[in-house]
Design a protein around this motif. Structure first.
Motif, PDB file in Angstrom:
ATOM      1  N   SER A   1      -5.105  17.494   8.348  1.00 46.02           N
ATOM      2  CA  SER A   1      -5.507  15.840   8.320  1.00 46.02           C
ATOM      3  C   SER A   1      -3.967  15.147   8.268  1.00 46.02           C
ATOM      4  CB  SER A   1      -6.194  15.717   7.283  1.00 46.02           C
ATOM      5  OG  SER A   1      -5.448  15.981   5.971  1.00 46.02           O
ATOM      6  N   LEU A   2      -3.029  15.576   7.590  1.00 48.26           N
ATOM      7  CA  LEU A   2      -1.882  14.930   7.375  1.00 48.26           C
ATOM      8  C   LEU A   2      -1.078  15.099   8.485  1.00 48.26           C
ATOM      9  CD1 LEU A   2      -0.910  15.838   3.675  1.00 48.26           C
ATOM     10  CD2 LEU A   2      -1.577  13.614   4.568  1.00 48.26           C
TER      11      LEU A   2
ATOM     12  N   SER B   1       0.926  -1.076  -0.137  1.00 53.09           N
ATOM     13  CA  SER B   1       0.287   0.057   0.112  1.00 53.09           C
ATOM     14  C   SER B   1       0.948   1.414  -0.015  1.00 53.09           C
ATOM     15  CB  SER B   1      -1.058   0.028   1.157  1.00 53.09           C
ATOM     16  OG  SER B   1      -0.158  -0.054   2.435  1.00 53.09           O
ATOM     17  N   THR B   2       1.978   1.192   0.750  1.00 52.31           N
ATOM     18  CA  THR B   2       2.759   2.351   0.727  1.00 52.31           C
ATOM     19  C   THR B   2       3.548   2.497  -0.736  1.00 52.31           C
ATOM     20  OG1 THR B   2       3.443   1.746   2.950  1.00 52.31           O
ATOM     21  CG2 THR B   2       5.009   3.281   1.705  1.00 52.31           C
TER      22      THR B   2
ATOM     23  N   SER C   1       4.020   7.440   3.507  1.00 49.51           N
ATOM     24  CA  SER C   1       2.845   7.878   2.820  1.00 49.51           C
ATOM     25  C   SER C   1       2.420   9.180   3.148  1.00 49.51           C
ATOM     26  CB  SER C   1       1.713   7.139   3.048  1.00 49.51           C
ATOM     27  OG  SER C   1       1.891   5.530   2.705  1.00 49.51           O
ATOM     28  N   PRO C   2       2.027   9.595   4.447  1.00 48.84           N
ATOM     29  CA  PRO C   2       1.808  11.168   4.747  1.00 48.84           C
ATOM     30  C   PRO C   2       2.742  12.177   4.137  1.00 48.84           C
ATOM     31  CG  PRO C   2       1.335   9.987   6.762  1.00 48.84           C
ATOM     32  CD  PRO C   2       1.960   8.811   5.701  1.00 48.84           C
TER      33      PRO C   2
ATOM     34  N   MET D   1      -3.790   4.505   1.325  1.00 46.18           N
ATOM     35  CA  MET D   1      -3.617   5.003   2.879  1.00 46.18           C
ATOM     36  C   MET D   1      -4.557   4.119   3.743  1.00 46.18           C
ATOM     37  SD  MET D   1      -2.403   8.957   2.498  1.00 46.18           S
ATOM     38  CE  MET D   1      -2.015   9.364   3.996  1.00 46.18           C
ATOM     39  N   GLU D   2      -5.751   4.135   3.312  1.00 45.21           N
ATOM     40  CA  GLU D   2      -6.867   3.178   4.203  1.00 45.21           C
ATOM     41  C   GLU D   2      -6.478   1.713   4.271  1.00 45.21           C
ATOM     42  OE1 GLU D   2      -9.335   4.853   5.889  1.00 45.21           O
ATOM     43  OE2 GLU D   2      -7.999   6.397   5.158  1.00 45.21           O
ATOM     44  N   ILE D   3      -5.988   1.285   2.987  1.00 44.43           N
ATOM     45  CA  ILE D   3      -5.391  -0.257   3.077  1.00 44.43           C
ATOM     46  C   ILE D   3      -4.502  -0.315   4.198  1.00 44.43           C
ATOM     47  CG2 ILE D   3      -4.360  -2.027   1.726  1.00 44.43           C
ATOM     48  CD1 ILE D   3      -5.880  -0.947  -0.688  1.00 44.43           C
ATOM     49  N   ASN D   4      -3.440   0.731   4.052  1.00 48.23           N
ATOM     50  CA  ASN D   4      -2.417   0.696   5.119  1.00 48.23           C
ATOM     51  C   ASN D   4      -2.732   0.709   6.368  1.00 48.23           C
ATOM     52  OD1 ASN D   4       0.015   2.128   6.779  1.00 48.23           O
ATOM     53  ND2 ASN D   4       0.942   1.687   4.890  1.00 48.23           N
ATOM     54  N   LEU D   5      -3.779   1.536   7.010  1.00 49.97           N
ATOM     55  CA  LEU D   5      -4.346   1.621   8.019  1.00 49.97           C
ATOM     56  C   LEU D   5      -5.119   0.332   8.605  1.00 49.97           C
ATOM     57  CD1 LEU D   5      -6.007   3.002  10.509  1.00 49.97           C
ATOM     58  CD2 LEU D   5      -7.781   3.804   8.944  1.00 49.97           C
ATOM     59  N   ILE D   6      -6.061  -0.221   7.604  1.00 48.87           N
ATOM     60  CA  ILE D   6      -6.705  -1.559   7.894  1.00 48.87           C
ATOM     61  C   ILE D   6      -5.579  -2.813   8.125  1.00 48.87           C
ATOM     62  CG2 ILE D   6      -8.200  -3.083   7.035  1.00 48.87           C
ATOM     63  CD1 ILE D   6      -9.437  -0.883   5.297  1.00 48.87           C
TER      64      ILE D   6
END
Length: 321
Positions: free
Chosen positions: A92-93, A17-18, A128-129, A34-39
């Motif tokens: 947000s970032l 994901s990164t 990512s951020p 980034m959402e896939i990375n979080l999950i």
């Protein structure tokens, strides 16, 4: 580092994901990555018994920051508003990275994580951020939050006794270095991130094997372990001629041409952090205990010291253009 198939799968998804964020040119694709990375990161941190409600806290903060990111893009594309969308994007970032003043969650979060997850949080989760900040926000807008992180984080470390909180503040004041390096060039960012990853890996694995959680526990260890930790800390702070000094010297040389206030803040943060580590190490080296000390991992200790000392070779071989 032993891991079962599920941990390996989630870690693979995080890395992929990164890479998706770095290879995509579409904002929506980057947001989804980034959402896939979080999950993928959530199952890794829920394995620890100490975490309890911390994964839910992490999920809420990351979801809130992702929602703000989408809102900023909607405002940019569909709504005519006097509010600049970059402000919402920047907030947000900053929440995702844990920069000051949105840093309080990362202190309690990292204190209860395992050392392996702390390593992932300090390195992979910041990539990512960092790229999104560089792509979406101008340097002039992000410079004030970066200066705040550079000035406040080292000062907040002065009275800390928990090693994990010290490392959390260390990652906060190293994040502006990472962002600045990507603003300058991608190759410089890769050099800085690779060295930062190596130094964090060596230090956290040493703290994990020695089971060190607080500063006063280091006094009970042998002299070689103390010296090794001292050199690791100095290298992360950017003290010459350690390995960590080389990329920071290159960044400082280039950022001085863009912003003098930023370069001065970087110098101040480095001086304060080095003073804190000197103060901590002086107590560690001067205190002697009567316990018998065994050198169980002598070869690995010596190898780590040699890796850090290669910074002198880099300094003599290379110079920034």
């Amino acid at each position: 580092m032993l891991m079962n198939s599920s941990k390996l799968m989630f870690l693979t998804f995080m890395i992929l994901s990164t890479m998706m964020v770095y290879s995509s040119s579409n904002f929506l694709m980057s947001w989804m990555s980034m959402e896939i990375n979080l999950i993928s990161f959530l199952p890794l941190i829920t394995k620890s018994k100490k975490m309890k409600d911390q994964p839910m806290k992490y999920f809420i903060i990351q979801s809130l920051s992702s929602s703000m990111m989408l809102l900023s893009m909607v405002m940019k594309l569909k709504i005519e508003t006097p509010i600049n969308f970059e402000i919402f994007m920047m907030i947000s970032l900053m929440m995702k990275m844990g920069l000051i003043p949105f840093h309080l969650w990362i202190l309690s979060f990292m204190e209860k994580m395992t050392w392996n997850n702390c390593l992932i949080m300090n390195t992979l989760q910041k990539m990512s951020p960092t790229l999104m900040i560089v792509q979406m926000i101008s340097f002039k807008m992000i410079i004030i939050p970066m200066i705040m992180s550079l000035l406040i984080a080292p000062i907040a470390m002065i009275k800390m006794n928990s090693i994990k909180k010290i490392i959390a503040y260390s990652s906060i004041y190293n994040s502006p270095w990472m962002i600045s390096s990507l603003y300058i060039s991608k190759s410089l960012f890769l050099i800085f991130f690779s060295i930062y990853l190596i130094l964090n890996f060596m230090m956290m694995m040493k703290l994990k094997t020695q089971n060190i959680m607080f500063v006063n526990q280091i006094t009970e260890k042998n002299l070689l372990t103390k010296t090794n930790l001292m050199i690791n800390l100095f290298s992360i702070s950017g003290m010459p001629p350690m390995l960590g000094f080389f990329p920071k010297w290159m960044i400082l040389n280039k950022i001085n041409e863009i912003s003098v206030s930023m370069s001065m803040s970087m110098l101040f943060s480095t001086l304060v952090s080095t003073f804190i580590y000197l103060k901590m190490i002086s107590l560690i080296l001067l205190n002697q205990t009567t316990k018998k000390k065994f050198l169980k991992t002598k070869n690995f200790n010596e190898m780590e010291i040699l890796i850090n000392m290669t910074g002198l070779t880099w300094f003599l071989m290379f110079k920034p253009n």
